[in-house]
Every structure is written in C-alpha cells, then in structure tokens.
Design an enzyme around this catalytic site. Structure first.
Site, PDB file in Angstrom:
ATOM      1  N   GLU A 807       0.808  -1.195  -0.067  1.00 51.02           N
ATOM      2  CA  GLU A 807       0.027  -0.260  -0.099  1.00 51.02           C
ATOM      3  C   GLU A 807       1.029   1.318   0.055  1.00 51.02           C
ATOM      4  OE1 GLU A 807      -3.143   0.231   3.030  1.00 51.02           O
ATOM      5  OE2 GLU A 807      -3.655   2.268   2.803  1.00 51.02           O
ATOM      6  N   ARG A 885      -7.376   2.476  14.199  1.00 44.65           N
ATOM      7  CA  ARG A 885      -8.314   1.419  13.974  1.00 44.65           C
ATOM      8  C   ARG A 885      -8.092   0.394  15.238  1.00 44.65           C
ATOM      9  NH1 ARG A 885     -11.547  -0.931   9.867  1.00 44.65           N
ATOM     10  NH2 ARG A 885     -11.058   0.761   8.516  1.00 44.65           N
ATOM     11  N   GLU A1267     -10.496  -8.059   4.605  1.00 42.63           N
ATOM     12  CA  GLU A1267      -9.875  -8.105   6.052  1.00 42.63           C
ATOM     13  C   GLU A1267     -10.778  -8.751   7.219  1.00 42.63           C
ATOM     14  OE1 GLU A1267      -7.505  -4.138   6.144  1.00 42.63           O
ATOM     15  OE2 GLU A1267      -9.285  -3.840   5.126  1.00 42.63           O
TER      16      GLU A1267
END
Ligand SMILES: Cc1cc2nc3c(=O)[nH]c(=O)nc-3n(C[C@H](O)[C@H](O)[C@H](O)COP(=O)(O)OP(=O)(O)OC[C@H]3O[C@@H](n4cnc5c(N)ncnc54)[C@H](O)[C@@H]3O)c2cc1C
Ligand code: FES
Ligand code: FES
Length: 1335
Positions: A807, A885, A1267
């Site tokens: 990423e 997160r 995910e």
C-alpha cells in the site's frame, strides 16, 4: 571432456557453450529462454514458486524419472542430459489446458496466482509418476509449496479429483460428480462452488514424451564435463578416480549434488566456491547394495530414493529388523519438502554437518558406518569411519578430510531387542528445520527391559549434533521405567546445557525439549515393550500413552455454504454466482504477466540497493569507487543525487528518505543504489560500496524500550473517551488489570516488491509497479524527479499478493528505480530478493495493551480503561491510522458503556511498520477477546455466555459514537455454534482431556466486527472508465488494483449486470493512472464497494445514452446497439465516480457522521489439540459463519474468508519474526519465517455465508470481505490457550497465565509447566544478553 551443456526444455533442445556455473535453472529459464511462468519467490527452496519437472533417464533401472525440483536451487549446469518441463510446456489457454491447470483454476485455487505455476508443476510431476495418487501422495507433493492467498482448501479440493480416494464406486451417480456434495445444503443455500463434471479427464497418453535423443545417446551420462566462467569452474567427472583426483587437486572444492546447501550458501552468505564438482554420474556414489545386515546407500543417492526403498523393505521385512528404517522414513517425511528431497542426498546432509541436521542425530545414535575414499600417492585409498562420539569435530566439521569423498552409508537392520526412535520439533511440522531433534537407540538385555546399551543424539543443542554419553552410561544395566526417566531427565539437563545467549534463542524451550523428546521416546519404546509382553500392559498409565504420538496431517473435510441466487435471475447475470477468477486460467498456465515478467528492454539496467547494517548511526563515509570499477556497473545513487526536499518522502508525512541522508535509523534502510547490467552484478557491486558509520544511541527496538525512553511520535498519546470510566470502575463489582501483547507479521506476498521504470520522452516516465497504490507512486515519483504528475504514468496489471504490504511501502523500490531511469535515460528494473524485501519493507505492527476492566458479578462489563501501544518503526508511514483502528476495534462485539482508550505510536529503530490486512483491527480485537475471557474466568461463567451478555445490540452506540444498524452477531453465533456442534464437542473435549495427560484439546469461539471505510476521509472515493468498442467488447478500468482478491472479476460481474451483457464481453487490462486518476489505495477491504459503485455510475451513464437506441431497436442485440450508437455519434466512453456518503465522523466537527460505512461480522469456532511435551499443535476443526451481505461471488468471497483465516491463524499461532537485540531481522526467508503450509489447514474446515442479510450500503447489497475474517484466525490461539489451561489444571496451576501471540510451540511448551520444566534453571531476564528480542 566437453564444455557444451545440452538439455531439453519443453521438448526443445537447448545447447549452451560454456554455461555459467553460477547460473540457476530459474535464472536461465526466465532470463535466457524468457519462460517467465516459473516464478522466483524466495531463492532458497522454501516456497515452491519455482517448481519445474526435471526428467532424466535412469539407465541402470531403464526408467525415466520425473522429479519436481526447485529451479531456484538447481544449477543449470546440472541439467546436462535432462528434460525440463515448465508450466508453459504442459498446456496453454491458446491451445489446450492441461487438466492440472484447469482443475486448479476452476476449483478457485488461484487468487494472486504467483504460487500457482509451482503448485501446478508439483501436481503435474506427481501425476507423471502415479496416474491415480493417494491423498497422502498429495500431502507429500505439496510439502514444499506455499500459498499466501487461498488457505489451500480449494487447491486440495480441485486436486482431490485426481486421487484414488475420490474415485467412487457410484461412477456418474456419485454425489461428488453430479454436483450435489455429500453434505446436505438447505433449500436457500448452495454448497457447490464448481462443477466437477465439466473437468476434462486426465489422459496420460497425451503427455509429452521424453526426448528420444536423450534416450538414445549414452554420451549424455558418460561425458566428463567442465564448464568455466571467470569466477567458477564446474566439473562433472564420471569415474570415481577422476572425482577423487579433482578433490585431491582442489581440496576446498564443493561437491554439488542437490545444491540445497551450497546453493543457499552462495546466494545468501555470498560464498564464492571457485571449484564445484558434480558427482552424480559417478556410479560408486549412486550404488544401492542390500545384504543380510542391511542396506548400503551411495552418498549421492537422493533422500526420496532412500525413503522409497526403506518403505518397501519395511513392508516386506519383520518389524524388528526395520526399526532404523522406520525411524529414518519418519524423519525423512518431515525433512524439507518433496522438491528438496527429490534432489538432496544423504551425503550432503552428513557432510554439511549442520547442528540441526535431521539425519545426523539418527545416524549418530545408530553409529552408522560410512565409507570414505581419497586419491593419495597415485591410488585410491578407502577407509571406514563411524558416526557417533568424535565424528563431528566442530561447527560443520567432521573427521572426513577435505581431500576425501564420502562414498556411502550403511543402514543396519535392527535386532529384536533393539529400538530406535527419533523425534523432531520445528516451528512448523512440514518443510522446516528442527529447533531440537533427538534420536534414541537402545538395546535391551535379551527379552528384558534392562538397558544393555543406549545411544542418544540430539540436534539443536550445540554447534554440532551431540550425544549424551554420561547419561547413557548412567542408564546401562538399569530397568526401563519411570524411576529411570526421573534420573535421566536430571542428567540430560546437566549434560546438555545451553548458554543463555546461545544462537537460535528459545533457550528454556530447547532445554525442555531435550527432556521432553527423551520422554516421548521412553513412552514410545515402553509401549513397544508392553506390546511384545516384555513389560506388563499397565507399565504405562492409559492417559500417558498418547504422549508417545506425534501429529499427522488429517485428510481434509470441508463444506462451503452460500445463498443460492433467485431462480428467476437470468442465467447470464453473474452476480451472486461462483464465477472463476478472471485471470485464473492464465495464472495456471504461466501466461499471466507480473511486473518482473515484462520482457527485458533495450539498454535496461538493474538497480540493487546498499542497505544499512546499523540500527542507528551517523554515516561517516559513503564510497562507491570499488563498485563502480567493475565492468558493467554504471552509476551509484545516493541522497547526494537529490535535493533535501526531493529526498524527503512518505505516504502521508514526508518523514523518511529515498536514500538515508547523513544518518541511518534502522537495519535495512536504503543508503544508496547501484545500477548495473544485470542483477547478479548489481548486487555484487552494491556489496562493494564502502559505508562507514559512527554508532548512535540509544537504540530502541521494543515497545517496552520505547515506553522507557518515551519515544513516541509527536501528538501522542491520543485518547477516545465515553462515559465516566473512573466512576464506573469504582462502582464495579470486580475490576481486573491485565496486559496482552502480540508480535508483528511479515506480509510474505509471494511476489516481492518490483518496479520497472521506462523513460518515454525526455520529460516523461512510465512505471510498471507492484503497488496497491499507483497514484501515490505517481505522486511521489513526480516529487523526486520534480516532474508534474501528468508526465508520470504508473501501471499495475496484477500483483502477486499485497495484503497491505504494497500500500505505502512500494515507494522504497519504485522511487529509486524511477529516479535512476529518469537520470540515466534508460529503463531500470528491480525486483527485491526475498531477504531484501523482508529486511526493508516493514511488517504488521506489534502491539502491547494494558487494560483495567470493571464488571458485574454476572460478567457484564461496565467500564474499560485501556492503553494501546504500537511499534511503528522509525518513520510514521500509516502507523497513526493503524493505531486508530486498533483503538476503535478493541471492544470487538461488546458494548462497554464507559471507555477510555489511549493510544501511543512508538518510534523505534526498526524498518517502518505498515498496513497489513486488518490494519490494527485484529490487534485491537485481540485485546477485547482477552478482556472477555478474563471476565468469564473471574466470574466463573462460560465464555460464550459472557459474550452473549455483553454483545452489542442493534441501535447501540460504540465508544466513537457510531450507532449499530442490523447487528447480526447473535445470529452468526447461534448458526456457528450449531454448525460446529459446539455443545457436543465440549463434552468430547472434556472427556479427551481427562483421558490424556500429555495431549490436551481446547475450543474457542471468536466473534468479529470490522468497520468498513478508510480511516482517512478523502480516500473513500473511486473512479472508473468504460470504453465500448465497435465490436461490442468493453474495456473496463477502475481505480482498484487486482492483488489476487478477485476485484477485477467482481468489477466485471458488476458491469455485466449493469450493462446487461455477458461477462465474457468485458475485459480489464490494468490499473493505470492515465486511465483513472487520483485513485485510492486498494486497501481497507473497500475495493469492491467503492470501485463497484464507480463502475455502476459509468454503466448508468452509458445505459442512459444507449436507451434511445435500444428503444428504437427493441429486437436488436448488444453488438447491433453499439454499432448503431457509433454511427449515431453517441459517446461510448464514460467515466464513473463514487464518494462514500455519510462518513467522516469527528467528535467536534462532524459528530453526526459515521466513522465506518457499516460493519462486516462473523463468528468462528476452532478446536485445537496440543502436545504438551513439545508444544506442537493441530487445528482439528474450524467453523466460520460470516455475514457478508449478498455475496457478489461466493467462490471469491469464501476464498477470501479461508485465506484470511489462514493468514490470521499464522499471525496468532505460527509466524514469528526474530530480531537481534539491536533490531536486526534474523528471519529473512521462508527457512526461518514460517507461514502456514498445506498441512496446517484445519482438519475440518467449514465456511458458511449468512443468508438473508443484504447490505444496503454497498454495491448490489454485498459487503466487504478482504480483512474482516482475518481475526477469526485467533480462534486457534484462544483454543490453544484453553488446551494449555487444561494441561495446567492437571498440575494444579492457575488458568490465568500469560501467552503472547503468536502461540508458537516454544510458548505453548513453556506455558504447559510440568515436572520436566521444573528441572530447568533459567537465568533471570536482564542477567544476560539474549540472542533475540521481541519488538
Ligand atoms: C528449503 C530447505 C529445507 C531443508 N530442510 C532440511 C531439513 O528439514 N532437515 C535437514 O537436515 N536439512 C534440511 N535442509 C538442508 C539440506 O537440504 C540437506 O542438508 C541436504 O541433505 C543436502 O544435500 P545436497 O545434496 O543438496 O547437498 P549439496 O548442497 O549438494 O552439498 C552439501 C555439502 O555436502 C558436501 N558433499 C556432498 N556430497 C559429498 C560427498 N559425497 N563427499 C563429501 N562431501 C560431500 C558438499 O561439498 C557440500 O559442502 C534443507 C535445505 C533447504 C534449502
Ligand atoms: S523460489 Fe524456489 S523455492 Fe522459492
Ligand atoms: S494464489 Fe497462492 S500465493 Fe497468491
């Protein structure tokens, strides 16, 4: 003497005059023959991506042998007279698919496809040897292949159709063939992901024949060969005398048989051996002689051949004679993978003398007799030596001298009173090197249990295989009983000490293993004594007996259930149907092009990196003179080639450097780069760059060290609060304070980072890049080259896996490559070697949590105060977002009315850690699952009951103020408990645990709730472009990257339904910044959600434009409408756009918005069995129920669930990154870093998709899936913890004990304390420098 190499590849003759002895078959195939189907995954024989089939004629046996081998370790020079078959040679999409390719693809066994050619070739080679193999043959065939995407189940399902077990007496009526699986799917569900009856039959008569030229001419075997380069000479003698003379002339020459040791030394330790001798045509070394005493194997006989013959004799001879044979085949089953065993020889294993060799303990304990020869004074001299005490003289040294050659090894038959057993404990059972292994060879007085003599050898406890003569002496004349065990255990502890800082670490575990493995041997031999009536049947308590066993891979059982599409859905509408991955067939035939498969270009150079060898230091000298002096080396790049501003980069904050500027902050940081004609030269030159450093301190590696030094990134800690935590804790019936910790995880995408940059005009650059974020690469390339973004195009056709690792970290490779291409005006390429990739590109974040939880007597949680620390490495990268997160997911599925979550991003001297599937979510939920279990333990209730009590309900608010809509967790739980037969299994497990002392089982339920949206608001957007051409074909482009997750397939399905055309009319070629600009990374699981909506937007525009034409031609077809539209001058190109609505929560500025668009939920139940003596484990079953809305493609979605589960399972149980105390990564390849393999799948693996749960917030009512299921992998961890608790209960120990993830065999063994672990005197932490630390 010949200097011409002749071999065949896919039926074509290859003739090479003076081949390079350093060139591997893989490099030759890829670079010289441009056969790029065979992939490079590791270069060390550990992943199987490079598997090809090598066929050779065994003239003595008049048999053609077909062997799966690792092309990465096979010297091309060793191919003389062989026929090589690659994935391209067996079938293609343009001609005919081979059934092996077809079945893998159609059974959904290929996701990113990078492992696929290797798996295809392992299966193909197996079928060339056995038309109808058994499931055990399959197990063995795939021991050396890894896949990071699929979770292996679909591969095995596809290939099971070739096996004996699959052939059913029912013929066409078989439920497996006619499509209705044996399971009973309910009315609204389906359980068939592929149509087996469509598979072409396997017709062995269609296989290519072995080249007649190789059969006819004996010269290929009888020729002596010499191949020379300026660095290395390769000899292939054909006579013993010639071999011995060569060894006399060049005593330091290496003999190369399988090259599985030498190849690794050359590649990774950079050893240069000027003389290599290949003795595989010297008959004396290939001899197999049988005598009444036993079998003699020539030193170059392959391990597979040894295994095959020993197995045959075990079948035929009395058991008492074959105990050494049995012990050898048991050991060989776990020795490397099949590709290695097919070529590696026993002589190589003995002569390497690795301290963790698997065969040396067996042969040492057996006192094996070796035949050795040399050429002295003009004649051959032979002598016999014995393995055992004194054979090994030091690390990788033995009594055989440099000028001598090992000729062969005698395997003696055992006598009736002799028993020999061996055990190996590794990180992973299949294809792994031992942590400790042991072989025990005992002879009893005739018909008694009195020890006459015993020999015990251990690996992994010293620089060589060691024996334990003192303990053996103590045992002589003694009875083989429990009293003896006690004395032996004490004696072994003192006789085999291990320094606290010994290389390899795991000191307590290794010492415990010595005693435990002996005890296992004791149990195994006692059972045999009792079976033969020598000791009474009650000599061993029934509950102790299973302690003698080891785990065996169970035959997979599985089911996949999903919602059936409505009966009125048009047949051509692909939504909701299990469509095959759009590129699967190309992947299975090796036709799919990955970045490094793009053909070499004129003038192209390779870029190799100079990496920091210090964790924190000032660079005092940087000198590339020696490197640049090599012919073919063109340029050296460093920070001096950029302005300070250009050199400063990063995905969000520009806090890192393209090239280290003045200081290095971690091992593996890129200091400079060398451009040279080819990879080998560039890498050699890079090693010649002289970098001098001045050490700086402190060096901070672990989270604890960061806390001690307050080494946090600016603006941290941050807090999220809800309610009044202090008050709620003060009022709670109970409070509990705990901590939990988990390690990082290497992405181990099979394709490493790669980039190719091509200058176009003088001010334009085109990049082909293995990135999940082409727009970011474009933006940062523009930054370092000072070009505007419109002059830079970044293209990504497909990736061999990404998992978050590509990423943001792709820039490490792409930016230097782009800079070099721009500056040099020529194409530049780099594909990292696996060790470089692992060293440079960072991992999943390790996390530490400290919490205080308040709860009622019933177990209702009322408050939680939790601190979350992540180890970010030296630059910020995405660590703030990962932390956020985790902070937003720590409560998992549980409602906690009063919360304070604090978060710290720790700055350390490690490579920058980064995104990894789950992105902090799994780490956060891991803390939540500890909390719920602590509460259940303290209030004395079932975990599942406490879960139910605390579950969020629809309408509840999270601690970040998001209201939950349609929260389905209870339904998932109930379905999963039913599917897994939870209640029955609890009873079975309790019984099993009562009946077994050294084996324990545990079961755990894990729910998950995963928020869907990027944490960073602006990324929640996507674009698409659709071009329709005159022939009606549609070229679709969107902003997402195909990483293997099936995004392109799903996008084609969406467009097909929206446009009302069959998916076959739609093609996606690549993701490119000049087609769809300003794309978001393909990450956060939202690829289908956001790109799918953008695709629909574009389709709607086109449909609107086509509507009048369709109206005017109601009986027309697609092609006619398009044709008409073109002539009517209607635009057949449209862009689409989507911005996710309703999100962007901020407590002050946007309090009514949601943080996440919605949640994906699920529940998993795993049952695990552990071996309390070794710490080994096996997942017996896993059941998963996932709510993923209305699945766009159940085959792909179930593939994502299974793959994510296995990756999560690896994260929580198996995959351990090993660092030195200075932060240097030791585990830089599949040899030391163990991903789950084929044998690690749960014995029973069932996945169901929740039915009747459409999601209003994503494309065609689907839900994101990439995910969310990963966290369910932790069910294996918590089940292991339950099993350990059962073992501890037997010892009267508390169920509250620490267990860090991953729950490796070392951690399991040490947590299962018992009488053996009590014997170990372990030095206090802090009193020594350990070999490794946990970051
Ligand atoms: C992925 C992988 C997994 C592995 N797993 C295991 C494992 O599970 N257990 C284990 O024990 N090992 C393992 N190994 C190590 C290795 O495969 C074995 O040691 C193997 O037996 C070496 O045989 P070879 O023919 O490939 O040796 P080569 O690499 O060809 O030679 C190795 C050494 O032996 C010497 N040699 C070979 N033959 C003779 C001879 N006749 N006389 C004198 N010297 C000789 C050579 O000079 C050289 O120094 C693994 C290796 C790899 C790459
Ligand atoms: S590349 Fe050869 S085994 Fe991995
Ligand atoms: S499909 Fe196996 S590694 Fe990707």
């Amino acid at each position: 003497m010949s200097a011409v190499l002749v071999f065949f590849v896919n039926g074509k003759k290859v003739t090479e005059v003076s081949p390079d002895p350093e060139c591997t078959l893989l490099t030759y195939l890829r670079e010289r023959l441009r056969l790029c189907g065979t992939k490079l995954g590791c270069a060390e024989g550990g992943c199987g991506a490079c598997t090809v089939m090598v066929s050779r004629l065994d003239r003595r046996a008049s048999k053609i042998r077909h062997l799966a081998v690792n092309a990465c370790l096979t010297p091309v020079c060793a191919m003389h007279g062989c026929a090589v078959t690659t994935v391209e040679g067996i079938g293609s999409t343009k001609t005919r698919l081979h059934p092996v390719q077809e079945r893998l693809a159609k059974a959904h066994g290929s996701q990113c496809g990078f492992c696929t050619p290797g798996i295809v070739m392992s299966m193909y080679a197996l079928l060339r040897n056995a038309e109808q193999p058994s499931m055990r043959d399959l197990e063995v065939a795939f021991q050396g292949n890894l896949c990071r995407c699929t979770g292996y189940r679909p591969i095995l399902e596809g290939y099971k159709t070739f096996t004996k077990e699959f052939a059913c007496g029912m013929g066409d009526k078989c439920c497996k063939v006619n499509g209705k699986g044996c399971g009973s799917a309910l009315d609204d569900t389906d359980d068939k992901l592929f149509e087996r009856s469509e598979f072409q039959p396997l017709d062995p008569s269609q296989e290519p024949i072995f080249p007649p030229e190789l059969q006819l001419s004996e010269a290929f075997d009888s020729q002596s060969l010499v191949f020379s380069s300026d660095r290395v000479t390769w000899y292939r003698p054909t006579k013993l005398e010639e071999l011995l003379q060569l060894k006399a002339q060049h005593p330091s020459a290496k003999l190369v048989v399988g090259n599985t040791e030498v190849g690794v030394e050359v590649k990774f330790k950079h050893f240069l051996y000027p003389h290599l001798i290949n003795p595989t045509q010297v008959q004396e070394l290939l001899e197999v002689r049988e005598s009444p005493d036993g079998i003699y194997f020539g030193a170059a006989v392959s391990l597979m051949e040894i295994d095959a013959l020993l197995r045959q004799r075990i079948e035929e001879l009395p058991e008492s004679e074959t105990r050494l044979f049995q012990c050898t085949v048991d050991m060989l089953h776990y020795f490397a993978g099949k590709q290695i065993r097919n070529v590696a020889c026993l002589g190589g294993n003995i002569m390497t003398g690795s301290p963790i060799s698997d065969m040396n303990p067996v042969l040492s304990a057996a006192g094996a007799q070796l035949e050795v020869a040399s050429f002295v004074d003009g004649q051959i001299r032979r002598r016999t030596v014995h393995m055992g005490t004194g054979f090994f003289t030091g690390y990788r040294r033995n009594v055989i001298e440099a000028h001598e050659v090992l000729l062969g090894i005698h395997f003696r038959k055992t006598s009736p009173d002799q028993y020999i057993v061996a055990f190996k404990q590794a990180r992973r059972r299949d294809d792994d090197i031992a942590i400790v292994n042991a072989a025990i060879n005992v002879r009893f007085e005739e018909h008694s249990n009195l020890v006459a003599d015993i020999s015990m050898a251990f690996g992994g406890m010293a620089p060589t295989t060691v024996l334990a003569p003192r303990t053996a002496q103590l045992m002589a004349g003694q009875e083989w009983n429990h009293q003896l065990v006690e004395r032996v255990a004490e004696s072994l502890c003192t006789e085999l000490p291990l320094a606290a800082s010994a290389p390899g670490g795991m000191i307590a575990y290794r010492r415990a293993l010595v005693v435990s493995l002996f005890f296992k041997a004791y149990l195994a031999i006692s059972l045999k004594l009792s079976q033969s009536g020598i000791v009474s049947s009650d000599a061993l308590a029934p509950e102790e007996r299973s302690g003698a066993q080891t785990f065996h891979t169970p035959v997979l059982k599985s089911a996949q259930l999903f919602e059936r599409v409505c009966s009125d859905q048009p047949v051509c509408d692909p939504i909701g149907r299990p469509q095959v991955h759009a590129a699967a067939l190309k992947q299975a035939t090796g036709e799919a092009i990955y970045t490094d498969d793009i053909s070499r270009m004129d003038g192209e150079v390779y870029l190799a990196f100079v990496l920091s060898t210090k964790p924190r230091a000032k660079i005092t000298r940087l000198d590339a003179t020696a490197a640049l002096a090599l012919e073919g080396v063109h340029q050296f790049f460093s920070y001096k080639d950029l302005t300070e501003h250009e050199n400063e980069v990063g995905p969000v904050f520009h806090d890192e450097h393209v090239f280290a500027a003045g200081e290095v902050h971690c091992y593996g940081q890129i200091v400079g780069a060398i451009a040279a004609d080819n990879k080998a030269l560039a890498q050699r030159a890079a090693r010649l760059v002289n970098v001098e450093y001045q050490d700086l301190s402190p060096v901070i590696v672990t989270i604890e060290q960061a806390i001690e030094h307050k080494s946090y990134f600016p603006d941290y800690p941050r807090f999220v609060t809800k309610g009044n935590v202090e008050q709620a804790l003060a009022q709670a019936d109970y409070t509990f304070e705990g901590t939990c910790r988990m390690g990082g995880q290497e992405h181990f995408y099979l394709e490493t980072h790669a980039a190719l940059a091509v200058p176009r005009d003088s001010d334009e650059l085109e990049l082909f890049c293995s990135t999940q974020h082409p727009s970011e690469v474009q933006k940062l390339v523009a930054h370092v080259t000072a070009l505007p973004s419109h002059r830079v195009v970044c293209r990504a056709k497909r990736l061999g896996g990404g998992f978050g690792g590509k990423e943001s970290r792709g820039i490490s490779v792409a930016l230097p490559v782009a800079l070099a291409a721009y500056r040099m005006g020529r194409p530049v390429r780099c594909m990292l070697d696996r060790d470089e990739d692992m060293l440079i590109t960072g991992t999943r974040h390790p996390f530490l949590f400290k919490y205080k939880v308040g709860f009622t007597k019933e177990g209702l949680i009322t408050a939680c105060d939790i601190e979350c620390y992540n180890n970010a490495g030296w630059s910020m990268d995405l660590s703030f977002s990962v932390l956020e997160r985790a902070m937003y997911h720590f409560e998992n599925c549980y409602r906690i009315p009063n919360v304070r979550v604090g978060g710290w991003v720790c700055k350390t001297n490690l490579p920058s850690n980064t995104a990894f599937r789950g992105f902090g979510g799994p780490q956060g939920m891991y803390a939540g699952e500890h909390i719920i279990r602590d509460v259940a333990r303290i209030v004395g209730r079932e975990v599942v009951d406490v879960m139910r009590l605390n579950f969020y309900k629809t309408g509840d608010y999270t601690h970040y103020n998001q209201q939950l809509e349609h929260f389905p967790i209870e339904r998932c739980l109930e379905d999963c408990l039913k599917q897994s037969r939870y209640n029955e299994k609890r009873v079975e497990i309790a019984r099993f645990n009562r009946e077994n002392r050294w084996r324990k089982r545990g079961m755990a339920v894990v729910p998950t709730k995963y928020g869907i949206a990027f944490g960073v608001m602006h990324l929640n957007q996507a674009g698409a472009l659709i071009n329709i051409y005159g022939d009606g074909s549609v070229l679709l482009s969107h902003g997402g990257v195909e990483i293997g997750q099936g995004l392109n397939t799903k996008m084609i399905q969406c467009a097909a339904r929206a446009l009302g055309i069959p998916p076959e009319l739609i093609h996606i070629s690549e993701t490119a910044t000049d087609k769809v600009p300003n794309t978001s990374p393909t990450a956060a699981s939202v690829g289908s959600d956001i790109n799918g909506m953008a695709v629909l937007d574009a389709c709607e525009k086109l449909n609107k434009r086509l509507a009048p034409i369709k109206e005017a031609l109601p009986d027309g077809n697609w092609k006619e409408w398009i044709n008409k539209a073109y002539f009517d001058r209607v635009s057949l190109s449209a862009t689409g756009f989507y911005a996710m609505p309703g999100i962007g929560y901020h407590p002050e500025t946007n309090p009514n918005a949601r943080t996440y668009s919605y949640y994906t939920n699920g529940v998993g139940v795993s049952v695990v069995e552990i071996d309390c003596l070794t710490g080994d484990h096996q997942v017996l079953s896993t059941d998963i129920v996932m709510d993923i809305g209305s699945s766009l493609n159940p085959a792909i979605d179930i593939g994502q669930i299974e793959g994510a589960f296995m990756q999560g399972y690896g994260l929580f149980t198996l995959e351990e990154l090993m660092y030195s105390p200075q932060g240097m990564l030791y585990s830089r390849g599949p040899g030391m870093y163990k991903l789950p393999g084929f044998a690690d799948i749960p014995g029973e693996f069932n996945v169901s998709l929740l039915t009747g749960a459409p999601n209003p917030r994503a494309v065609y009512s689907s839900k994101a899936v990439g995910e969310p299921p990963l966290f369910i992998g932790s069910s294996a961890f918590f089940a292991i913890k339950e099993a350990i608790a059962a073992a501890r209960q037997d010892q009267g120990l508390s169920g509250d004990f620490p267990l860090e993830a991953p729950s490796t065999s070392a951690r399991i063994r040490i947590a299962c304390q018992d009488k053996f672990t009590k014997l170990l005197d372990i030095p206090e932490p802090g009193s020594f420098t350990p070999w490794n630390i946990v970051p």
